[in-house]
Design a protein around this motif. Sequence first.
Motif, PDB file in Angstrom:
ATOM      1  N   ASP A  33       2.999   5.180   4.651  1.00  0.00           N
ATOM      2  CA  ASP A  33       4.239   5.792   4.508  1.00  0.00           C
ATOM      3  C   ASP A  33       3.627   7.266   4.195  1.00  0.00           C
ATOM      4  O   ASP A  33       2.726   7.449   3.592  1.00  0.00           O
ATOM      5  CB  ASP A  33       4.798   5.194   3.456  1.00  0.00           C
ATOM      6  CG  ASP A  33       5.416   3.894   3.946  1.00  0.00           C
ATOM      7  OD1 ASP A  33       5.242   3.296   5.072  1.00  0.00           O
ATOM      8  OD2 ASP A  33       6.139   3.149   2.913  1.00  0.00           O
ATOM      9  N   ASN A  35       5.550  11.057   2.139  1.00  0.00           N
ATOM     10  CA  ASN A  35       6.673  11.644   1.610  1.00  0.00           C
ATOM     11  C   ASN A  35       6.917  13.098   2.277  1.00  0.00           C
ATOM     12  O   ASN A  35       5.700  13.625   2.688  1.00  0.00           O
ATOM     13  CB  ASN A  35       6.667  11.801   0.051  1.00  0.00           C
ATOM     14  CG  ASN A  35       6.511  10.590  -0.579  1.00  0.00           C
ATOM     15  OD1 ASN A  35       7.373   9.724  -0.223  1.00  0.00           O
ATOM     16  ND2 ASN A  35       5.791  10.182  -1.414  1.00  0.00           N
ATOM     17  N   TRP A  37       8.896  16.735   1.681  1.00  0.00           N
ATOM     18  CA  TRP A  37       9.704  17.698   1.057  1.00  0.00           C
ATOM     19  C   TRP A  37      10.244  18.755   1.986  1.00  0.00           C
ATOM     20  O   TRP A  37       9.469  19.392   2.479  1.00  0.00           O
ATOM     21  CB  TRP A  37       8.834  18.315  -0.161  1.00  0.00           C
ATOM     22  CG  TRP A  37       9.817  19.452  -0.942  1.00  0.00           C
ATOM     23  CD1 TRP A  37      10.738  19.198  -1.749  1.00  0.00           C
ATOM     24  CD2 TRP A  37       9.526  20.606  -0.910  1.00  0.00           C
ATOM     25  NE1 TRP A  37      11.439  20.323  -2.150  1.00  0.00           N
ATOM     26  CE2 TRP A  37      10.286  21.201  -1.802  1.00  0.00           C
ATOM     27  CE3 TRP A  37       8.625  21.615  -0.357  1.00  0.00           C
ATOM     28  CZ2 TRP A  37      10.612  22.593  -2.086  1.00  0.00           C
ATOM     29  CZ3 TRP A  37       8.377  22.899  -0.603  1.00  0.00           C
ATOM     30  CH2 TRP A  37       9.448  23.484  -1.571  1.00  0.00           C
ATOM     31  N   LEU A  51      13.610  15.455  -0.755  1.00  0.00           N
ATOM     32  CA  LEU A  51      12.518  14.830  -0.932  1.00  0.00           C
ATOM     33  C   LEU A  51      12.793  13.454  -0.296  1.00  0.00           C
ATOM     34  O   LEU A  51      13.656  12.612  -0.770  1.00  0.00           O
ATOM     35  CB  LEU A  51      11.735  14.478  -2.206  1.00  0.00           C
ATOM     36  CG  LEU A  51      10.476  13.681  -2.207  1.00  0.00           C
ATOM     37  CD1 LEU A  51       9.289  14.536  -1.448  1.00  0.00           C
ATOM     38  CD2 LEU A  51      10.265  13.525  -3.495  1.00  0.00           C
ATOM     39  N   VAL A  52      12.092  13.027   0.793  1.00  0.00           N
ATOM     40  CA  VAL A  52      12.351  11.807   1.667  1.00  0.00           C
ATOM     41  C   VAL A  52      10.973  10.983   1.923  1.00  0.00           C
ATOM     42  O   VAL A  52       9.933  11.692   1.803  1.00  0.00           O
ATOM     43  CB  VAL A  52      13.188  11.997   3.011  1.00  0.00           C
ATOM     44  CG1 VAL A  52      14.559  12.618   2.786  1.00  0.00           C
ATOM     45  CG2 VAL A  52      12.139  12.890   3.925  1.00  0.00           C
ATOM     46  N   ASP A  53      11.134   9.542   1.998  1.00  0.00           N
ATOM     47  CA  ASP A  53      10.073   8.701   2.131  1.00  0.00           C
ATOM     48  C   ASP A  53      10.231   8.339   3.789  1.00  0.00           C
ATOM     49  O   ASP A  53      11.521   8.280   4.102  1.00  0.00           O
ATOM     50  CB  ASP A  53      10.143   7.559   1.223  1.00  0.00           C
ATOM     51  CG  ASP A  53       8.967   6.675   1.801  1.00  0.00           C
ATOM     52  OD1 ASP A  53       7.799   6.712   1.714  1.00  0.00           O
ATOM     53  OD2 ASP A  53       9.354   5.522   2.220  1.00  0.00           O
ATOM     54  N   ARG A  61      13.083   9.055  10.239  1.00  0.00           N
ATOM     55  CA  ARG A  61      13.938   9.331   9.013  1.00  0.00           C
ATOM     56  C   ARG A  61      14.927  10.411   9.424  1.00  0.00           C
ATOM     57  O   ARG A  61      14.318  11.534   9.684  1.00  0.00           O
ATOM     58  CB  ARG A  61      13.158   9.634   7.999  1.00  0.00           C
ATOM     59  CG  ARG A  61      13.989   9.940   6.770  1.00  0.00           C
ATOM     60  CD  ARG A  61      14.838   8.601   6.186  1.00  0.00           C
ATOM     61  NE  ARG A  61      15.476   9.020   4.894  1.00  0.00           N
ATOM     62  CZ  ARG A  61      15.460   8.853   3.555  1.00  0.00           C
ATOM     63  NH1 ARG A  61      14.248   8.144   3.480  1.00  0.00           N
ATOM     64  NH2 ARG A  61      16.214   8.937   2.732  1.00  0.00           N
ATOM     65  N   THR A  79       4.572  17.601   3.933  1.00  0.00           N
ATOM     66  CA  THR A  79       4.267  16.008   3.577  1.00  0.00           C
ATOM     67  C   THR A  79       2.826  16.103   2.959  1.00  0.00           C
ATOM     68  O   THR A  79       2.000  16.839   2.832  1.00  0.00           O
ATOM     69  CB  THR A  79       4.027  15.319   5.026  1.00  0.00           C
ATOM     70  OG1 THR A  79       2.939  15.935   5.687  1.00  0.00           O
ATOM     71  CG2 THR A  79       5.108  15.934   5.786  1.00  0.00           C
ATOM     72  N   ASN A  80       2.882  14.693   2.359  1.00  0.00           N
ATOM     73  CA  ASN A  80       1.493  14.362   1.703  1.00  0.00           C
ATOM     74  C   ASN A  80       0.583  13.623   2.630  1.00  0.00           C
ATOM     75  O   ASN A  80      -0.178  13.015   2.314  1.00  0.00           O
ATOM     76  CB  ASN A  80       1.930  13.614   0.380  1.00  0.00           C
ATOM     77  CG  ASN A  80       2.723  12.275   0.744  1.00  0.00           C
ATOM     78  OD1 ASN A  80       3.250  11.960   1.836  1.00  0.00           O
ATOM     79  ND2 ASN A  80       2.304  11.360  -0.243  1.00  0.00           N
TER      80      ASN A  80
END
Length: 112
Positions: A33, A35, A37, A51-53, A61, A79-80
């Motif tokens: 997964d 995240n 922003w 901010l979404v996962d 998503r 993203t991370n």
Amino acid sequence: MSVLKMEAGVLMPIDSRYVGMLEVDIVNRGQKDFNAWIQMSGPSGIVNEMLVDVQGGGRSRRLQDMHTLEQPFSLLIVTNTKRYDEIGIAVRVKNYGNLVAIFNETHFDRVH
């Protein structure tokens, strides 16, 4: 961290005069997964920020509709995940409810 940016303005390759709304899907092609922003700004400043996962394994998503009101805008996605190849983006551009263009992650500038 992966940073992608799309800009639209008058007489730019993406001409904001024909963009009334964006429908955005983010796809996670990786297994883990991540995240994301998302920030959309216009002439008056920040219009949308969230901010979404995004779950891994090819899941997507859908973001809330983002209205541009045919004004210049900048769409920033941070993203991370460090791997750009794990991020898929589909942007459907509509004007007065009609689909006028579809863009994907290749239409975004990668900010390093």
